[in-house]
Design a protein around this motif. Sequence first.
Motif, PDB file in Angstrom:
ATOM      1  N   TYR A  80       0.811  -1.206   0.000  1.00 54.26           N
ATOM      2  CA  TYR A  80       0.000   0.000   0.000  1.00 54.26           C
ATOM      3  C   TYR A  80       0.851   1.267   0.000  1.00 54.26           C
ATOM      4  O   TYR A  80       1.950   1.302   0.567  1.00 54.26           O
ATOM      5  CB  TYR A  80      -0.965  -0.016   1.187  1.00 54.26           C
ATOM      6  N   VAL A  82       0.224   5.868  -1.058  1.00 53.68           N
ATOM      7  CA  VAL A  82      -0.738   6.918  -1.395  1.00 53.68           C
ATOM      8  C   VAL A  82      -0.261   7.618  -2.654  1.00 53.68           C
ATOM      9  O   VAL A  82       0.942   7.640  -2.953  1.00 53.68           O
ATOM     10  CB  VAL A  82      -0.934   7.945  -0.248  1.00 53.68           C
ATOM     11  N   THR A  89       0.464   9.653   7.643  1.00 53.59           N
ATOM     12  CA  THR A  89       0.559   8.195   7.704  1.00 53.59           C
ATOM     13  C   THR A  89       1.758   7.749   8.544  1.00 53.59           C
ATOM     14  O   THR A  89       1.714   6.688   9.170  1.00 53.59           O
ATOM     15  CB  THR A  89       0.659   7.611   6.282  1.00 53.59           C
ATOM     16  N   TYR A 115     -10.564   5.391  -3.791  1.00 55.32           N
ATOM     17  CA  TYR A 115     -10.890   6.466  -2.873  1.00 55.32           C
ATOM     18  C   TYR A 115     -12.132   6.063  -2.076  1.00 55.32           C
ATOM     19  O   TYR A 115     -13.119   5.621  -2.669  1.00 55.32           O
ATOM     20  CB  TYR A 115     -11.165   7.771  -3.624  1.00 55.32           C
ATOM     21  N   ASP A 117     -10.276   4.370   0.414  1.00 54.56           N
ATOM     22  CA  ASP A 117      -9.312   3.267   0.421  1.00 54.56           C
ATOM     23  C   ASP A 117     -10.073   1.949   0.309  1.00 54.56           C
ATOM     24  O   ASP A 117     -11.308   1.936   0.249  1.00 54.56           O
ATOM     25  CB  ASP A 117      -8.391   3.304   1.645  1.00 54.56           C
ATOM     26  N   TYR A 181      -6.705  11.385   1.175  1.00 52.93           N
ATOM     27  CA  TYR A 181      -5.711  10.928   0.206  1.00 52.93           C
ATOM     28  C   TYR A 181      -6.368   9.940  -0.754  1.00 52.93           C
ATOM     29  O   TYR A 181      -7.478   9.464  -0.517  1.00 52.93           O
ATOM     30  CB  TYR A 181      -4.525  10.248   0.910  1.00 52.93           C
ATOM     31  N   GLU A 183      -5.720   6.214  -2.096  1.00 54.75           N
ATOM     32  CA  GLU A 183      -4.922   5.027  -1.783  1.00 54.75           C
ATOM     33  C   GLU A 183      -4.381   4.401  -3.071  1.00 54.75           C
ATOM     34  O   GLU A 183      -5.094   4.297  -4.072  1.00 54.75           O
ATOM     35  CB  GLU A 183      -5.783   4.008  -1.046  1.00 54.75           C
ATOM     36  N   HIS A 185      -2.254   0.929  -4.689  1.00 48.83           N
ATOM     37  CA  HIS A 185      -1.944  -0.490  -4.470  1.00 48.83           C
ATOM     38  C   HIS A 185      -0.844  -0.883  -5.444  1.00 48.83           C
ATOM     39  O   HIS A 185      -1.026  -0.751  -6.653  1.00 48.83           O
ATOM     40  CB  HIS A 185      -3.174  -1.371  -4.717  1.00 48.83           C
TER      41      HIS A 185
END
Length: 197
Positions: A80, A82, A89, A115, A117, A181, A183, A185
Amino acid sequence: MIPSFLTHYYEAERGPFKNVCDLSDEELDHLIAAEKEAQTDFNRFALGKDFFKIRRAADDLLIQKYIEKFGVSPGCRPFYAVLGEFDRTLSMYRDGRSIRLEMSLFSREQVTFMYPDHFVLVWSKGFYTPPPALFGSSVYSYEPVHDCLFTYDELPEAFRTYSFDSRIALATRKDLWVSSYIEAHIWDPDIREEIRI
């Protein structure tokens, strides 16, 4: 302007590019025992093992979204990050560190975005209710954007369609964690070898 980089945050002691869902039950028990008293802003380990069952369910649903989008199974569970940066974070970790990753390092299929997350996937199925501290007094409610998995090239249209800039600005003004934020991946199983720390 959409950032051209990601930031990956991690605990210095354990190193980058780890996914807690890859741990065995025994390894997870040891990690929870070691971290449950950590003085961090959001100590997920203090929530106990049941939280990580939900976390694994969210990961599994995200993997299913990836398969639906690309027609293939990813080579690993995601790591993960951002989009751009969200240095708050760092306060999730006792000794937080970060790595900046340029989007040019990745192919289209190696990075996706959601979004706010991927936990929205379990919220919308009623598996989990987020702690009020994450959303203030607002109550979670399902929106179509919560089912969307985006590639980087799809983000400009997504920002226009779903007003991400204004959503993030509002969440930031309210001092919310989630929703502040986008997210990211990372689906690259070789990233540990590609990025030398």
